[in-house]
Design a protein around this motif. Sequence first.
Motif, PDB file in Angstrom:
ATOM      1  N   SER A 195      65.756  -4.315  15.815  1.00  0.00           N
ATOM      2  CA  SER A 195      64.882  -3.163  15.598  1.00  0.00           C
ATOM      3  C   SER A 195      63.521  -3.612  15.088  1.00  0.00           C
ATOM      4  N   GLU A 198      61.510  -4.499  18.092  1.00  0.00           N
ATOM      5  CA  GLU A 198      61.116  -3.330  18.874  1.00  0.00           C
ATOM      6  C   GLU A 198      59.978  -2.541  18.235  1.00  0.00           C
ATOM      7  N   THR A 199      59.759  -2.729  16.939  1.00  0.00           N
ATOM      8  CA  THR A 199      58.797  -1.884  16.218  1.00  0.00           C
ATOM      9  C   THR A 199      57.669  -2.658  15.538  1.00  0.00           C
ATOM     10  N   ASN A 200      57.662  -3.978  15.644  1.00  0.00           N
ATOM     11  CA  ASN A 200      56.713  -4.759  14.837  1.00  0.00           C
ATOM     12  C   ASN A 200      55.256  -4.582  15.260  1.00  0.00           C
ATOM     13  N   ASP A 201      55.004  -4.035  16.449  1.00  0.00           N
ATOM     14  CA  ASP A 201      53.622  -3.820  16.878  1.00  0.00           C
ATOM     15  C   ASP A 201      52.912  -2.761  16.036  1.00  0.00           C
ATOM     16  N   PHE A 202      53.691  -1.937  15.338  1.00  0.00           N
ATOM     17  CA  PHE A 202      53.110  -0.837  14.566  1.00  0.00           C
ATOM     18  C   PHE A 202      52.866  -1.201  13.103  1.00  0.00           C
ATOM     19  N   CYS A 203      53.332  -2.364  12.686  1.00  0.00           N
ATOM     20  CA  CYS A 203      53.291  -2.719  11.272  1.00  0.00           C
ATOM     21  C   CYS A 203      52.791  -4.147  11.070  1.00  0.00           C
ATOM     22  N   LYS A 398      62.563   4.053  13.923  1.00  0.00           N
ATOM     23  CA  LYS A 398      61.834   4.334  15.167  1.00  0.00           C
ATOM     24  C   LYS A 398      61.165   5.706  15.112  1.00  0.00           C
ATOM     25  N   LEU A 401      58.029   5.613  13.028  1.00  0.00           N
ATOM     26  CA  LEU A 401      56.925   4.863  13.629  1.00  0.00           C
ATOM     27  C   LEU A 401      56.523   5.393  14.999  1.00  0.00           C
ATOM     28  N   ALA A 402      57.173   6.471  15.431  1.00  0.00           N
ATOM     29  CA  ALA A 402      56.949   6.971  16.786  1.00  0.00           C
ATOM     30  C   ALA A 402      55.488   7.328  17.042  1.00  0.00           C
TER      31      ALA A 402
END
Length: 420
Positions: A195, A198-203, A398, A401-402
């Motif tokens: 996860s 999948e989400t590290n581009d936002f943080c 997710k 961060l959506a």
Amino acid sequence: MDWLVEHAKDGSYTLQLNDIYLYSKYRPKQDVEKFIEKELITQYKQYILFGLGLGYHAEALLNSSPTSTIYIVLADKKELELCKVYGAAHILDDKRICIIDSKVHLTNISLDETQLIIPLQWLKAIGANHPLFVSLENIKIRQMSFRNVAGIMHENFSANLMNSHFFMRRFEEIAKGGKSFLVSAGPSLNQTVKSLKETNDFCFVLAVGSALKTLLKEGIVPDAVIITDPTHFVQEQLENTAYKGLLFYMATANHGMTNIHKGKKAILFQEGYPLSEEFAASNAVPLLETGGSVATTGFSLLEFMGFKTVYLFGQDLGFKNNQTHANLSTSSNMFETNIKFQTVLSNNGDYINTYSNFNVFRRWFEQKATNTSMQIFNTAWDGAKIEGVPYLSADELKKQLADAPIMNYKEILEGIVSSK
């Protein structure tokens, strides 16, 4: 409390508390004198000693530091009677001795001029239910850690000042309320790394050094790495990696490690370390609260950088089976069977094993959660429950961060370190 007075082998009295010997069974006074000789820092003007017992530690302190004031914190009022009947009763009449109980607030004592002396056996004997146990354990663990590495910290500090690096003040409030991942190397990282990917581009992704190889294996290049360990073992965290991103490192961190890193470096200075505080005062450099671990230091850094949300990855602070760290972590990831564990409640409702120092860091995060404006979430389902830090599942992460914008923090950092 259960006290038991016995004769030692040399004919003097020794003492047990709750089935733990507070002194040697053979030569109580001589062993205490050796302990005080090793423990004592002579430049202090006064001392706070935990535990009176038979008065042996206080007597040794009086002999070793004849002009100092000694405050003795009682674990139990019965100690006064024991000392008078079986111990070094004469110390109670000495004007340099001040007896206080655990309810007294030490408002008139200058802690800058005071050494706290906590015999380890006393800490073991009073048990976790004693009202002073948590505070004393925090202090004792930090004292022991510092004593073990004090010499190499000084050596590292001197060598690291010669590095080509940036100072922390360049990064103050750069995040402008953004979101961040603080990635540690607890065993839950094995499950949550998917996860995270999948989400590290936002943080903003700040990884402790021991988690770096785990992330790189999954194709995740953190925005920055933080390392604080003063020992040479920490070099393994960077060896044989292609990581050339930003490294935040403590001024007392292993200087061999800082030489291995070929990317940009930013040096950090910690509160409570005299050389750091002196340098910071002379050079207008900010200081960081470290909390005793690389992860707690990383949290303080993210707060300084202006992030308003922090998601903790791999911050287990305990373990349910026998794996203490994630796969590929450079930290030892199997527990030692000869260590006596404590147990804490986990996020999944079960009780898990933990070390004393893990508990100290957990309590630091709990305290931080009450006095920071940052939102903190923990992704370690099988990790220790941190009061004030709610658990967040992968699906919930997710959702949060959506709507978050994609942030290129590597580009932002590059702009900071490239500017004059």
